[in-house]
Design an enzyme around this catalytic site. Structure first.
Site, short mmCIF file in Angstrom:
data_model
loop_
_atom_site.label_atom_id
_atom_site.label_comp_id
_atom_site.label_asym_id
_atom_site.label_seq_id
_atom_site.Cartn_x
_atom_site.Cartn_y
_atom_site.Cartn_z
N ASP A 43 -6.43 33.94 15.90
CA ASP A 43 -5.76 34.85 14.96
C ASP A 43 -6.44 36.21 15.01
O ASP A 43 -5.79 37.25 15.11
CB ASP A 43 -5.86 34.32 13.52
CG ASP A 43 -4.87 33.21 13.22
OD1 ASP A 43 -3.83 33.13 13.90
OD2 ASP A 43 -5.12 32.44 12.28
N LYS A 101 -7.54 25.92 7.81
CA LYS A 101 -8.30 26.82 8.69
C LYS A 101 -9.77 26.96 8.32
O LYS A 101 -10.63 27.08 9.20
CB LYS A 101 -7.64 28.20 8.72
CG LYS A 101 -6.31 28.24 9.44
CD LYS A 101 -5.76 29.66 9.49
CE LYS A 101 -4.42 29.70 10.20
NZ LYS A 101 -3.89 31.08 10.31
#
Length: 260
Positions: free
Chosen positions: A100, A64
């Site tokens: 997210d 990420k």
């Protein structure tokens, strides 16, 4: 159209393929979503192939943060977060987003506003949680991690970037909202006494993590890893396809995949 989730140890474990393929079928979209194990050293090579073969993909542990430097463009919030979990491939260009953070904000902002928030972890999910808590105008934000130095560095980075007080802590801290932004599912990672909301990013091998069970025992509201997975996935599909997917269909597919 082809889509994927990349990470390590995601094949056969990630519920994302089941979730997105069920959604595509319901939407009547001719698309396939798969899970691909991509080692760290093969990330640059994968991204070059993705430009030509995928319409979009999700990014999970451990890529990420690393993926950001390889993208052609990154949305402002994802750039500020320093992590990307959703990528749109548009005219062979890679554009990064962080669903997210937007998913957590969507589900928990009303609880975080004016609250003391404790975040466990110091990786990409923790970055997203920090951003969501700051955006929601939390009163105080604390971060703890197994490696204290990582928590300290992250707290310093976000405090300087957003001009807000973010504190790294070593020991247990009581907070109104507790967020587990790690994949740990079988251990108690924080003190929940006094909390009104518990959020858990973990859902593998089960969303009923030890912390979720403890929160339920204490009568604390829970947003579990399935809730977060579905919301961030729905927002990713909107980025890729410009449509609003059916979250009920997506959640049902995830629960079936997990055998729940």
């Amino acid at each position: 159209m082809y889509f994927a989730v990349i990470g390590t140890h995601v094949r056969g474990k990630s519920a994302s393929p089941a979730m997105h393929n069920a959604s595509f079928k319901t939407l009547g979209i001719n698309a396939v979503y798969i899970a691909l194990d991509v080692p760290r050293e093969e990330l640059p090579c994968f991204l070059q192939l993705a430009r030509l073969n995928l319409r979009g993909f999700n990014v999970t542990i451990p890529h990420k943060e690393e993926v950001v430097k390889y993208l052609d463009s990154v949305a402002a919030d994802a750039r500020a977060i320093g992590a990307v979990n959703t990528v749109l491939v548009e005219r062979n260009l890679l554009v990064g987003y962080n669903t997210d953070a937007s998913a957590l904000y969507q589900l928990a902002s009303s609880h975080m506003k004016g609250a003391d928030v404790l975040i466990v972890g110091a990786g990409g999910a923790a970055r997203a949680a920090l951003f969501a808590a700051i955006k929601a105008e939390a009163r105080a934000v604390y971060i703890t991690n197994r490696t204290y130095e990582r928590a300290e560095a992250l707290a310093r980075e976000f405090a300087e970037k957003f001009k807000r007080e973010v504190k790294a802590v070593r020991g247990p801290v009581k907070a109104d909202v507790v967020i587990n932004a790690t994949p740990v599912y079988d251990a108690v990672v924080a003190d929940l006494s006094g909390a009104s909301l518990y959020v858990d990013f973990a859902y593998i091998p089960t969303p009923r993590t030890k912390m979720v069970e403890e929160a339920q025992r204490l009568g604390i509201k829970v947003i579990d890893g399935v809730d977060l997975l579905v919301e961030q996935g729905a927002q990713a599909e909107k980025i890729w396809l410009g449509v609003e997917p059916d979250r009920t269909v997506m959640k049902r597919a995830v629960l079936e995949f997990l055998g729940i």
